[in-house]
Design an enzyme around this catalytic site. Sequence first.
Site, short mmCIF file in Angstrom:
data_model
loop_
_atom_site.label_atom_id
_atom_site.label_comp_id
_atom_site.label_asym_id
_atom_site.label_seq_id
_atom_site.Cartn_x
_atom_site.Cartn_y
_atom_site.Cartn_z
CB CYS A 1 2.70 2.28 -10.12
SG CYS A 1 1.36 2.87 -11.14
CD GLU B 1 -5.67 -0.37 -8.97
OE1 GLU B 1 -4.65 -0.86 -9.47
OE2 GLU B 1 -6.82 -0.77 -9.23
CB THR C 1 0.15 2.01 2.69
OG1 THR C 1 1.48 2.53 2.73
CG2 THR C 1 -0.78 2.97 3.40
CD GLU D 1 6.95 0.24 -5.88
OE1 GLU D 1 6.59 0.38 -4.70
OE2 GLU D 1 6.22 0.48 -6.85
N GLY E 1 -1.37 3.33 -3.59
CA GLY E 1 -0.17 3.65 -2.82
C GLY E 1 0.70 2.42 -2.67
CE LYS F 1 -3.93 10.89 3.53
NZ LYS F 1 -2.79 11.69 3.06
P1 NAD Z 1 1.94 5.45 0.54
O1 NAD Z 1 1.35 4.10 0.67
O2 NAD Z 1 3.00 5.85 1.48
O3 NAD Z 1 0.83 6.59 0.63
C1 NAD Z 1 -0.29 6.62 -0.24
C2 NAD Z 1 -1.41 7.38 0.43
O4 NAD Z 1 -1.84 6.64 1.56
C3 NAD Z 1 -1.02 8.76 0.95
O5 NAD Z 1 -2.09 9.65 0.78
C4 NAD Z 1 -0.79 8.49 2.43
O6 NAD Z 1 -0.96 9.63 3.23
C5 NAD Z 1 -1.87 7.46 2.70
N1 NAD Z 1 -1.65 6.62 3.89
C6 NAD Z 1 -0.48 6.26 4.45
N2 NAD Z 1 -0.72 5.50 5.55
C7 NAD Z 1 -2.05 5.36 5.67
C8 NAD Z 1 -2.91 4.71 6.59
N3 NAD Z 1 -2.44 4.04 7.64
N4 NAD Z 1 -4.24 4.78 6.39
C9 NAD Z 1 -4.74 5.45 5.35
N5 NAD Z 1 -3.99 6.12 4.46
C10 NAD Z 1 -2.65 6.08 4.61
O7 NAD Z 1 2.47 5.54 -0.97
P2 NAD Z 1 3.28 6.73 -1.65
O8 NAD Z 1 4.68 6.68 -1.16
O9 NAD Z 1 2.51 7.98 -1.56
O10 NAD Z 1 3.22 6.28 -3.19
C11 NAD Z 1 4.14 5.43 -3.79
C12 NAD Z 1 3.57 4.02 -3.93
O11 NAD Z 1 2.36 4.05 -4.66
C13 NAD Z 1 4.48 3.10 -4.72
O12 NAD Z 1 4.54 1.86 -4.07
C14 NAD Z 1 3.78 2.96 -6.06
O13 NAD Z 1 4.05 1.77 -6.77
C15 NAD Z 1 2.35 3.03 -5.65
N6 NAD Z 1 1.50 3.39 -6.78
C16 NAD Z 1 0.68 2.44 -7.32
C17 NAD Z 1 -0.12 2.74 -8.40
C18 NAD Z 1 -1.04 1.72 -9.03
O14 NAD Z 1 -1.91 2.11 -9.79
N7 NAD Z 1 -0.91 0.44 -8.72
C19 NAD Z 1 -0.10 4.04 -8.94
C20 NAD Z 1 0.76 4.98 -8.36
C21 NAD Z 1 1.54 4.65 -7.28
#
Ligand code: NAD
Length: 480
Positions: free
Chosen positions: A282, A248, A230, A383, A226, A173
């Site tokens: 990130c 991650e 989450t 963040e 993400g 997804k």
């Molecule tokens: P998010 O956690 O809101 O969403 C990430 C993904 O998870 C999306 O596809 C979302 O639909 C899904 N999701 C949300 N709730 C869920 C649930 N209950 N069950 C399963 N899936 C669910 O994050 P975002 O706003 O899309 O991205 C930004 C975040 O990602 C920032 O905190 C950033 O630091 C982090 N990030 C981390 C890395 C890394 O490698 N460590 C890389 C890129 C982004």
Amino acid sequence: MKIKNYINGELVTPFSDSYIDNFNPSVGEIYGQIPNSNNKDVEEAYQSAKKAFPAWSTTTLANRSKILSNIARLIEQKLDVLAEAEAKDNGKPLSLAKAIDIPRASSNFQFFADAITQFSSEAHESVGLGVMNFTLRQPIGVVGCISPWNLPLYLFTWKIAPAIAAGNCVVAKPSEVTPMTAYLLSEICIEAGLPKGVLNIVHGLGGTTGQAIVAHPNIKAISFTGGTKTGAHIASVAAPMFKKLSLELGGKNPNIIFADCNYDDMLATTVRSSFANQGQICLCGSRIFVEKSIYKKFKKDFILKVSELKVGNPFDANTNIGALVSKEHLQKVTSYIDIAEQEGAKILFGGKKVEVKGSENGYYLQPTIIEVNDNQCKLNQEEIFGPIVTIMPFSSEEEALQLANDVVYGLSATLWTNNLQRTMQFSKLLQTGIVWVNTWLLRDLRTPFGGTKASGVGREGGFEALRFFTEPKNICIKYE
Ligand code: NAD
């Protein structure tokens, strides 16, 4: 434009026939719709993956590698279309999508097409006992991959490529905020000859579609990138089901600058590490700590360089900073400018929304530099994930290290110095998964990638990813 799910090798509409609006953040308008998938769609995707698994997991490595290479080549061939789709969906400059996001998505497939042909396991001879052990590494089965919106195709493929290279079948997804290039990837997989059901892409919201993947009793491993919140929720669902988890998560990365660094190189790179992709990487260095003796000079030069960055429509060739990904995210990021005022921090540059001519409803914000005097402030502890950085001086190595580590996150750190002893000491003591010295975002795909503390658990990249997506089994043979 209405996009579709990719299940069992076909592009299909969701069971509910319900859709979510998709926005173009650079103009603030709806330009498409994406499936609002539910449990039934995820179940269908799981069943198709399950059906494909016996054949795919026994497909020769050479054949798997060839198909992954086909996907890599097609991504490269369609660079322009994919980059335009990414810029429109995400708001990032087209030039960035062309130079970084899409080439990296292709490299991800090519890298794991090659890596799987070199992946091997260990043997342990129990000397004197007539016993030989070897480790059989088998694919897990059906696995789930969930990715965020900041580097949409780049991070989506970073999970999918090793998962399928290792012989798994996938239910994936992408973020509902940036689904477009994942949809185009489904078309590419069909064209590349990926067998039906090996990869299934289900679009929808995190709380429903994502949740259905995480909670599915037979999806055995979850690779998630993400937010930290989450990630914690996903762990609470998946851990009691004993799923393998790779998380991650968020970051609040320090950028530590010593007076003995190569100044010009540091300055140019610090502008990038602060504001590339609107600060929505990130790995961006959002807390800048500068040695006292060069603090004044750095402040002046940094403000000057940042003031030259052009905020504009992603499709304008001169744009350095595009639109933030969504209205909600712009609101979240700008709320920290209010917090800065409440916390008595000093806005040195930026802090205002930008009206871009012809794109007046887009989500644009000036690159913003804020001077803080306490690392404990919200600006330095939470963040923000946007074009806002803080700067603060330090007086000694001990203080710099203490400030860098004094945060719940531990993803990456950047260190600028030419002192070898300091380099080694900081490399050991910084509590992060990655330390860049005199550079930033230089990636070798063989290296382990991931965070410590609230930035996650597990490592992606190279053989680490292939280890995650396989289950090791000890085979013990007594031959005497
Ligand atoms: P998010 O956690 O809101 O969403 C990430 C993904 O998870 C999306 O596809 C979302 O639909 C899904 N999701 C949300 N709730 C869920 C649930 N209950 N069950 C399963 N899936 C669910 O994050 P975002 O706003 O899309 O991205 C930004 C975040 O990602 C920032 O905190 C950033 O630091 C982090 N990030 C981390 C890395 C890394 O490698 N460590 C890389 C890129 C982004």
